[in-house]
Design a protein around this motif. Structure first.
Motif, PDB file in Angstrom:
ATOM      1  N   VAL A 181      34.380  50.193  26.440  1.00  0.00           N
ATOM      2  CA  VAL A 181      35.090  49.415  27.415  1.00  0.00           C
ATOM      3  C   VAL A 181      33.832  48.846  28.457  1.00  0.00           C
ATOM      4  N   PRO A 182      33.326  47.598  28.442  1.00  0.00           N
ATOM      5  CA  PRO A 182      32.746  46.860  28.572  1.00  0.00           C
ATOM      6  C   PRO A 182      33.083  45.953  30.359  1.00  0.00           C
ATOM      7  N   TYR A 183      32.653  45.959  31.455  1.00  0.00           N
ATOM      8  CA  TYR A 183      33.559  45.456  32.151  1.00  0.00           C
ATOM      9  C   TYR A 183      32.865  44.156  33.133  1.00  0.00           C
ATOM     10  N   ALA A 184      33.699  43.613  33.940  1.00  0.00           N
ATOM     11  CA  ALA A 184      32.843  42.559  35.151  1.00  0.00           C
ATOM     12  C   ALA A 184      34.248  42.212  35.564  1.00  0.00           C
ATOM     13  N   HIS A 185      33.740  42.217  36.715  1.00  0.00           N
ATOM     14  CA  HIS A 185      34.507  42.016  38.461  1.00  0.00           C
ATOM     15  C   HIS A 185      34.736  40.855  38.051  1.00  0.00           C
ATOM     16  N   THR A 186      35.642  39.710  38.293  1.00  0.00           N
ATOM     17  CA  THR A 186      35.058  38.589  38.215  1.00  0.00           C
ATOM     18  C   THR A 186      36.568  37.997  39.179  1.00  0.00           C
ATOM     19  N   PRO A 187      36.706  37.723  40.520  1.00  0.00           N
ATOM     20  CA  PRO A 187      37.112  37.580  41.192  1.00  0.00           C
ATOM     21  C   PRO A 187      37.416  36.004  41.870  1.00  0.00           C
ATOM     22  N   SER A 188      38.402  34.926  40.839  1.00  0.00           N
ATOM     23  CA  SER A 188      38.595  34.004  41.248  1.00  0.00           C
ATOM     24  C   SER A 188      38.568  33.029  42.083  1.00  0.00           C
ATOM     25  N   PHE A 189      38.527  33.608  42.936  1.00  0.00           N
ATOM     26  CA  PHE A 189      38.075  32.134  44.066  1.00  0.00           C
ATOM     27  C   PHE A 189      37.120  33.252  44.311  1.00  0.00           C
ATOM     28  N   VAL A 190      35.941  33.080  43.795  1.00  0.00           N
ATOM     29  CA  VAL A 190      34.677  32.535  43.936  1.00  0.00           C
ATOM     30  C   VAL A 190      34.495  32.015  42.824  1.00  0.00           C
ATOM     31  N   GLY A 191      32.884  31.396  42.673  1.00  0.00           N
ATOM     32  CA  GLY A 191      32.351  31.422  41.906  1.00  0.00           C
ATOM     33  C   GLY A 191      33.381  29.972  40.794  1.00  0.00           C
ATOM     34  N   SER A 192      33.021  30.297  39.782  1.00  0.00           N
ATOM     35  CA  SER A 192      34.371  29.338  38.242  1.00  0.00           C
ATOM     36  C   SER A 192      33.725  29.555  36.925  1.00  0.00           C
ATOM     37  N   HIS A 193      34.407  29.406  36.287  1.00  0.00           N
ATOM     38  CA  HIS A 193      34.618  30.374  34.886  1.00  0.00           C
ATOM     39  C   HIS A 193      32.602  29.878  34.165  1.00  0.00           C
ATOM     40  N   ILE A 194      31.882  29.886  34.458  1.00  0.00           N
ATOM     41  CA  ILE A 194      30.446  29.503  34.388  1.00  0.00           C
ATOM     42  C   ILE A 194      29.926  31.087  34.727  1.00  0.00           C
ATOM     43  N   THR A 195      30.698  31.505  36.228  1.00  0.00           N
ATOM     44  CA  THR A 195      30.212  32.525  36.459  1.00  0.00           C
ATOM     45  C   THR A 195      30.714  33.516  36.405  1.00  0.00           C
ATOM     46  N   GLY A 196      32.167  33.437  35.484  1.00  0.00           N
ATOM     47  CA  GLY A 196      33.005  34.795  35.281  1.00  0.00           C
ATOM     48  C   GLY A 196      32.351  34.849  33.461  1.00  0.00           C
ATOM     49  N   TYR A 197      31.900  33.470  32.311  1.00  0.00           N
ATOM     50  CA  TYR A 197      30.949  33.923  31.181  1.00  0.00           C
ATOM     51  C   TYR A 197      29.968  35.143  31.683  1.00  0.00           C
TER      52      TYR A 197
END
Length: 512
Positions: A181-197
């Protein structure tokens, strides 16, 4: 209404022109106290001026139509590139519904992702119970081999700790202890979709490769696509590697998931990088990323934690493809086959055939940093002149790299990089400093309508045209595709401007 007649079902484009709907619109405008048509036209004309442009560029607290999306969108695209992996979005149901529909509209394929369905109580007390129940339901109902967890704004604002929640969920037997169960903290209010990737790829690799480091390498080359929405690019990279007899692992191969064949038999998890291959990627000879700014943290992690060399290669256009093939040959000792030399020759021939139509054409473009760099590199090769370059998810490193590329060519001298700006800024630029062509995603059609600048749809998302995502923009065939889309848009516009009999049709020519 006519729509109730089953023998005369109207397309929505015609339906709302019927009298009853027009009357509704008129009444709505009167009820809202809208301005007169004359006043609307007056203000519309003013928004095309230099005066308005200065006010537009002075705004600080408002963004209008940015050319980017939020982190979780990129995170779940990364997740579906791995074998039987279910993306799990820790947040509200509405968020994941938006992400799924966004991808489905672009790829014309079903996109599976689940949510912890946080509501008001979870926003106050935390979403741990949602996580425990959600992982158990997902594991038992959908039978994945891996569940990749990311977050939305709600979970991030209240400070939910994914590592602790997942650990507690395993302790509660939601999933087996050994289940990934890998995970990533991906707050939408910073960065963008490429940061989330980037965050999710790093999270998945760090989870799968833990304890898998060997004394010797496996002889493979790792490829990381980045936030890649052209399925043809993934297939082109694999074809090149196969032609060169290179042993490779494509990390996050979502080509089958996002473009699966219709055989009449449903598969929930078609394709994807095998989990054991991803786990063994820590032992590869080297890693090549095809996007720099969508893999920044991942490449840093690979170099630091794996002690493995990483490279960035953008195989766009002749120069970019040459550099990729030479790098791959240098890393593996494999020769570049004659078949690819011949493909190169055909691409050069095509560019030569069309170069006269592109030379000196003024171009505006927008998109993600790596996409923009690749497109600019291609435009400079054919003698086109980038003028306005808008990148909403920009950063200083990207702007420095792009500026160096522009300065390396006489065709890049008049370009201005507009980092952090949006498509409403670009509208002002197109009215005050017009160009011959606009390149970007489907949202550019509103700019085309307003400014009459012909639009070439390249990038993500593309909602209003079908099947462009199935093509490649990488490699020598990708160069021909880019050339085809760009030059034929210019020729279409030329025909539109010379189509009126006895007025503008002196050069309405069959030979272009």
């Amino acid at each position: 209404m006519a729509q109730n007649n089953v023998n005369d079902i109207q397309d929505h484009a015609r339906l709302f022109h019927q009298d009853e709907y027009q009357e509704l619109f008129k009444a709505k405008k009167e009820f809202e106290g809208g301005h007169s048509s004359e006043e609307v036209a007056k203000i519309a004309d003013w928004t095309k001026s230099w005066e308005y442009r200065e006010k537009n560029f002075a705004r600080e607290a408002l963004t209008v139509n940015p050319a980017k999306a939020c982190q979780p969108l990129g995170a779940i695209l990364a997740a579906v590139g791995f074998e039987a992996t279910l993306p799990f979005v820790h947040g509200s149901q509405g968020c994941v519904a938006y992400f799924r529909s966004h991808f489905t509209r672009h790829f014309k394929e079903p996109f599976s992702a689940v949510s912890s369905s946080m509501t008001e109580d979870a926003a106050v007390f935390g979403g741990q119970l949602n996580m425990i129940e959600g992982l158990a339901t997902s594991y038992n109902l959908y039978k994945p081999k891996m569940i990749a967890v990311c977050t939305t704004c709600m979970a991030e604002v209240i400070g939910d700790d994914l590592q602790a929640f997942i650990s507690n969920a395993k302790a509660a037997n939601s999933v087996p202890q050994t289940f990934p169960v890998p995970y990533a903290h991906t707050p939408s209010f910073v960065g963008s979709h490429i940061t989330g990737y980037d965050n999710m790829i790093k999270g998945i690799l760090s989870n799968l490769t833990a304890g898998k480091k060997q004394e010797t390498t496996n002889g493979k080359i790792n490829f990381i696509p980045g936030f890649e929405t052209y399925i043809g690019n993934l297939r082109e990279i694999k074809r090149y590697a196969d032609l060169m007899d290179v042993n490779y692992t494509l990390l996050a191969d979502n080509s089958e998931y996002l473009d699966s064949p219709n055989t009449g038999e449903y598969q929930m998890y078609p394709g994807g990088t095998k989990l054991e291959d991803a786990a063994d990627s820590i032992n590869a000879e080297a890693t090549i990323a095809f996007q720099s700014y969508a893999t920044t943290k991942t490449r840093e992690y690979i170099e630091t934690e794996w002690s493995q060399k990483t490279y960035v290669s953008r195989p766009v256009g002749i120069r970019g493809t040459d550099e990729f093939l030479m790098k791959l040959s240098a890393l593996t000792g494999k020769p570049i086959p004659k078949e690819l030399e011949e493909e190169r020759g055909r691409a050069v021939d095509a560019l030569t055939d069309s170069q006269a139509w592109l030379h000196g054409k003024r171009i505006a473009l927008y998109g993600d940093p790596d996409l923009v760099i690749g497109l600019v590199q291609f435009l400079l090769e054919v003698g086109a002149e980038p003028i306005h370059i808008v990148v909403s998810n920009s950063n200083a490193n990207f702007e420095g790299e792009l500026r160096a590329l522009l300065d390396s060519s006489p065709f890049g001298q008049n370009a201005t990089i507009w980092g952090g700006k949006d498509l409403w800024h670009l509208r002002s630029l197109l009215f005050t400093e017009p160009v011959d062509l606009l390149i970007g995603n489907s949202y550019g059609k509103y700019l085309w309508r307003d400014t009459k600048t012909p639009l070439v749809r390249i990038g993500y998302p593309i909602f209003d045209r079908h099947h462009l995502h199935r093509y490649s923009t990488y490699g020598y065939q990708g160069a021909i595709n880019l050339l085809n889309w760009i030059v034929n848009t210019l020729l279409d516009e030329l025909d539109r401007n010379t189509i009126i009999p006895s007025k503008t049709d002196i050069s309405y020519d069959l030979i272009r």
